[in-house]
Design a protein around this motif. Structure first.
Motif, PDB file in Angstrom:
ATOM      1  N   UNK A 118     -12.186   4.619  13.872  1.00  0.00           N
ATOM      2  CA  UNK A 118     -10.824   4.639  13.329  1.00  0.00           C
ATOM      3  C   UNK A 118     -10.855   4.648  11.804  1.00  0.00           C
ATOM      4  N   UNK A 119     -10.028   5.510  11.220  1.00  0.00           N
ATOM      5  CA  UNK A 119     -10.056   5.703   9.769  1.00  0.00           C
ATOM      6  C   UNK A 119      -8.662   5.620   9.168  1.00  0.00           C
ATOM      7  N   UNK A 120      -8.627   5.210   7.909  1.00  0.00           N
ATOM      8  CA  UNK A 120      -7.390   5.154   7.145  1.00  0.00           C
ATOM      9  C   UNK A 120      -7.653   5.684   5.741  1.00  0.00           C
ATOM     10  N   UNK A 121      -6.566   6.027   5.046  1.00  0.00           N
ATOM     11  CA  UNK A 121      -6.643   6.493   3.665  1.00  0.00           C
ATOM     12  C   UNK A 121      -5.678   5.695   2.804  1.00  0.00           C
ATOM     13  N   UNK A 122      -5.983   5.650   1.520  1.00  0.00           N
ATOM     14  CA  UNK A 122      -4.994   5.196   0.548  1.00  0.00           C
ATOM     15  C   UNK A 122      -4.822   6.294  -0.492  1.00  0.00           C
ATOM     16  N   UNK A 123      -3.568   6.671  -0.761  1.00  0.00           N
ATOM     17  CA  UNK A 123      -3.255   7.687  -1.765  1.00  0.00           C
ATOM     18  C   UNK A 123      -2.592   7.016  -2.957  1.00  0.00           C
ATOM     19  N   UNK A 141      -3.916   6.132   9.753  1.00  0.00           N
ATOM     20  CA  UNK A 141      -2.999   5.466   8.846  1.00  0.00           C
ATOM     21  C   UNK A 141      -3.219   5.986   7.430  1.00  0.00           C
ATOM     22  N   UNK A 142      -2.110   6.239   6.704  1.00  0.00           N
ATOM     23  CA  UNK A 142      -2.160   6.613   5.291  1.00  0.00           C
ATOM     24  C   UNK A 142      -1.269   5.645   4.526  1.00  0.00           C
ATOM     25  N   UNK A 143      -1.859   4.886   3.617  1.00  0.00           N
ATOM     26  CA  UNK A 143      -1.110   3.940   2.796  1.00  0.00           C
ATOM     27  C   UNK A 143      -0.726   4.624   1.481  1.00  0.00           C
ATOM     28  N   UNK A 144       0.560   4.606   1.160  1.00  0.00           N
ATOM     29  CA  UNK A 144       1.088   5.315   0.004  1.00  0.00           C
ATOM     30  C   UNK A 144       1.441   4.342  -1.116  1.00  0.00           C
ATOM     31  N   UNK A 145       1.225   4.790  -2.361  1.00  0.00           N
ATOM     32  CA  UNK A 145       1.597   3.986  -3.520  1.00  0.00           C
ATOM     33  C   UNK A 145       3.022   4.231  -3.969  1.00  0.00           C
ATOM     34  N   UNK A 146       3.535   5.440  -3.693  1.00  0.00           N
ATOM     35  CA  UNK A 146       4.819   5.854  -4.239  1.00  0.00           C
ATOM     36  C   UNK A 146       5.757   6.287  -3.125  1.00  0.00           C
ATOM     37  N   UNK A 160       2.204   7.312   7.985  1.00  0.00           N
ATOM     38  CA  UNK A 160       2.397   6.827   6.623  1.00  0.00           C
ATOM     39  C   UNK A 160       3.053   5.454   6.581  1.00  0.00           C
ATOM     40  N   UNK A 161       2.624   4.643   5.622  1.00  0.00           N
ATOM     41  CA  UNK A 161       3.267   3.364   5.352  1.00  0.00           C
ATOM     42  C   UNK A 161       3.225   3.144   3.837  1.00  0.00           C
ATOM     43  N   UNK A 162       4.329   2.681   3.271  1.00  0.00           N
ATOM     44  CA  UNK A 162       4.402   2.431   1.832  1.00  0.00           C
ATOM     45  C   UNK A 162       3.865   1.032   1.540  1.00  0.00           C
ATOM     46  N   UNK A 163       2.765   0.965   0.802  1.00  0.00           N
ATOM     47  CA  UNK A 163       2.135  -0.322   0.481  1.00  0.00           C
ATOM     48  C   UNK A 163       2.116  -0.615  -1.014  1.00  0.00           C
ATOM     49  N   UNK A 164       2.189   0.425  -1.843  1.00  0.00           N
ATOM     50  CA  UNK A 164       1.915   0.270  -3.262  1.00  0.00           C
ATOM     51  C   UNK A 164       0.434   0.459  -3.539  1.00  0.00           C
ATOM     52  N   UNK A 165       0.074   0.426  -4.804  1.00  0.00           N
ATOM     53  CA  UNK A 165      -1.310   0.644  -5.224  1.00  0.00           C
ATOM     54  C   UNK A 165      -1.972  -0.707  -5.488  1.00  0.00           C
ATOM     55  N   UNK A 166      -3.022  -1.059  -4.739  1.00  0.00           N
ATOM     56  CA  UNK A 166      -3.647  -2.384  -4.894  1.00  0.00           C
ATOM     57  C   UNK A 166      -4.220  -2.604  -6.286  1.00  0.00           C
ATOM     58  N   UNK A 167      -4.013  -3.793  -6.802  1.00  0.00           N
ATOM     59  CA  UNK A 167      -4.613  -4.187  -8.073  1.00  0.00           C
ATOM     60  C   UNK A 167      -5.299  -5.538  -7.891  1.00  0.00           C
ATOM     61  N   UNK A 168      -6.236  -5.817  -8.781  1.00  0.00           N
ATOM     62  CA  UNK A 168      -7.033  -7.024  -8.668  1.00  0.00           C
ATOM     63  C   UNK A 168      -6.167  -8.272  -8.846  1.00  0.00           C
ATOM     64  N   UNK A 169      -6.541  -9.336  -8.139  1.00  0.00           N
ATOM     65  CA  UNK A 169      -5.708 -10.539  -8.069  1.00  0.00           C
ATOM     66  C   UNK A 169      -5.428 -11.128  -9.446  1.00  0.00           C
ATOM     67  N   UNK A 170      -6.423 -11.136 -10.314  1.00  0.00           N
ATOM     68  CA  UNK A 170      -6.228 -11.708 -11.642  1.00  0.00           C
ATOM     69  C   UNK A 170      -5.192 -10.973 -12.452  1.00  0.00           C
ATOM     70  N   UNK A 171      -5.098  -9.659 -12.251  1.00  0.00           N
ATOM     71  CA  UNK A 171      -4.095  -8.853 -12.950  1.00  0.00           C
ATOM     72  C   UNK A 171      -2.736  -9.025 -12.288  1.00  0.00           C
ATOM     73  N   UNK A 172      -2.700  -9.029 -10.963  1.00  0.00           N
ATOM     74  CA  UNK A 172      -1.430  -9.192 -10.244  1.00  0.00           C
ATOM     75  C   UNK A 172      -0.749 -10.498 -10.614  1.00  0.00           C
TER      76      UNK A 172
END
Length: 372
Positions: A118-123, A141-146, A160-172
């Motif tokens: 099973x595979x997924x993508x993040x765009x 599954x395709x996770x979308x930033x926009x 498709x599911x809208x998740x946003x673009x992951x950023x590191x915890x310290x920055x978040x």
């Protein structure tokens, strides 16, 4: 038995850092999880990933779009990369595989699908990249930033599911606490993890005006540009000690950099955009004009429409730097606290600080684990 996940991408920090943010979230959720990062042999990912304490395997892949005669050799390398990736998948036996764009991800996800995993993508971008558009027809599954029609139209709606673009915890974590620092106004200059020659040259040309106005600078040059930019500062009369404080080939502690700056002058890569939004950092964007499908301009336009940034096409920015009008624009903005605060709120309106957790949730569910 511990879950096993392959995370795959490479080439630029814009692909690598979201992947590492998801790894952080996965490890927090499942401390026993086993993660293997598969990237390219020729990019910066091995060093960045191993610095983060993640196991790494490399593939001999290179981009072939727009490479002319070298494209043939690159396509053969891609075929070899797919074969090697199949061996990695067989040996590691992952419960799920997730790609974050780039040619290493194409080889790994394609290989995993051939082997029934099973595979997924993040765009990351507002316009999907070529590799992800092809793989999007194969994955679950395709996770979308926009939330934009152009990116959603590139993939089957049902995956498709809208998740946003992951950023590191310290920055978040900066979003709720980021405040303008005391002292001189500070300009953060960054062209992405590999730097941007055009922006570097503009800033060096503006050094006399910026310094006369009392502007402090923190400048990420990219490794290839570091020596020439450093020389430009020294030639402009900046002391060696101060130059070494200001100029860096790569900034590892970006959380500190965002926390201490008032304005960024930068490209408009997807990860930079997500980090600027999450930290509420106002920005002047000079998108890379040769990015595939001009996706950086689309990224910057979304931030400008939200009120968090100013979009300057590169040709216009270069003309303004040449006629002496760019430095005064930046100086005026840096000294306008009311406008900067309005831009900060505009940037924060696009923030998705929980994006890494959202992507991790989708990936764990795909792997057969529904723990919260």
């Amino acid at each position: 038995m511990a879950l096993r996940i392959i995370i795959t991408t490479g080439g630029t920090g814009g692909h690598i850092f979201p992947a590492l943010a998801v790894i952080e979230a996965l490890r927090k959720r499942r401390p026993d999880i086993e993660i293997l990062f598969v990237g390219g042999e020729y990019g910066p990912e091995r060093d960045i990933v191993q610095r983060a304490g993640v196991s790494f395997e490399g593939l001999p892949v290179r981009g072939f779009i727009g490479r002319g005669p070298k494209a043939v050799a690159a396509m053969f390398a891609m075929a070899a990369g797919i074969v090697r990736a199949m061996g990695i998948v067989r040996r590691f036996s992952p419960d799920a595989v997730m790609g974050f764009g780039g040619y290493a991800a194409f080889a790994s996800v394609f290989a995993a699908r051939l082997m029934g995993r099973p595979c997924a993508l993040h765009e990351q971008n507002a316009i999907a990249g070529a590799a992800n558009r092809i793989l999007g027809k194969m994955v679950k599954r395709v996770c979308l930033s926009w939330n934009q029609p152009a990116v959603g139209a590139s993939f089957p709606h049902e995956v498709c599911v809208l998740t946003g673009n992951p950023i590191r915890a310290g920055i978040a974590a900066l979003g709720s606490m980021h405040r303008a620092h005391e002292g001189a106004p500070r300009l953060l200059v960054m062209g992405g993890s590999q730097g941007a020659r055009a922006i570097n040259n503009m800033v060096v040309s503006m050094l006399p005006a910026l310094r006369e106005a009392g502007v402090d600078i923190l400048h990420q040059t990219g490794a290839n540009e570091y020596e020439s930019v450093r020389r430009g500062y020294l030639d402009a009369g900046v002391s060696e000690e101060e130059t070494d404080r200001i100029v860096h080939p790569f900034i590892h502690d970006m959380a500190k950099a965002y926390a201490e700056c008032d304005l960024a002058l930068c490209r408009a890569g997807a990860t930079s955009m997500a980090e600027l939004a999450a930290t509420g950092t106002p920005a002047v964007f000079i998108p890379f004009p040769y990015a595939a499908h001009d996706h950086q301009t689309s990224n910057a336009r979304a931030m400008e429409e939200a009120g968090g940034g100013i979009l300057l096409p590169q040709k216009k920015a270069e003309a303004m730097a040449a006629d002496g009008s760019l430095a005064p624009m930046l100086i005026e903005l840096l000294k306008d606290g009311r406008r900067l605060e309005a831009m900060r709120q505009g940037a924060l309106s696009l923030a998705r600080p929980d994006a890494a957790d959202a992507v991790a949730t989708e990936l764990l569910a795909l792997a057969g684990d529904n723990s919260k």
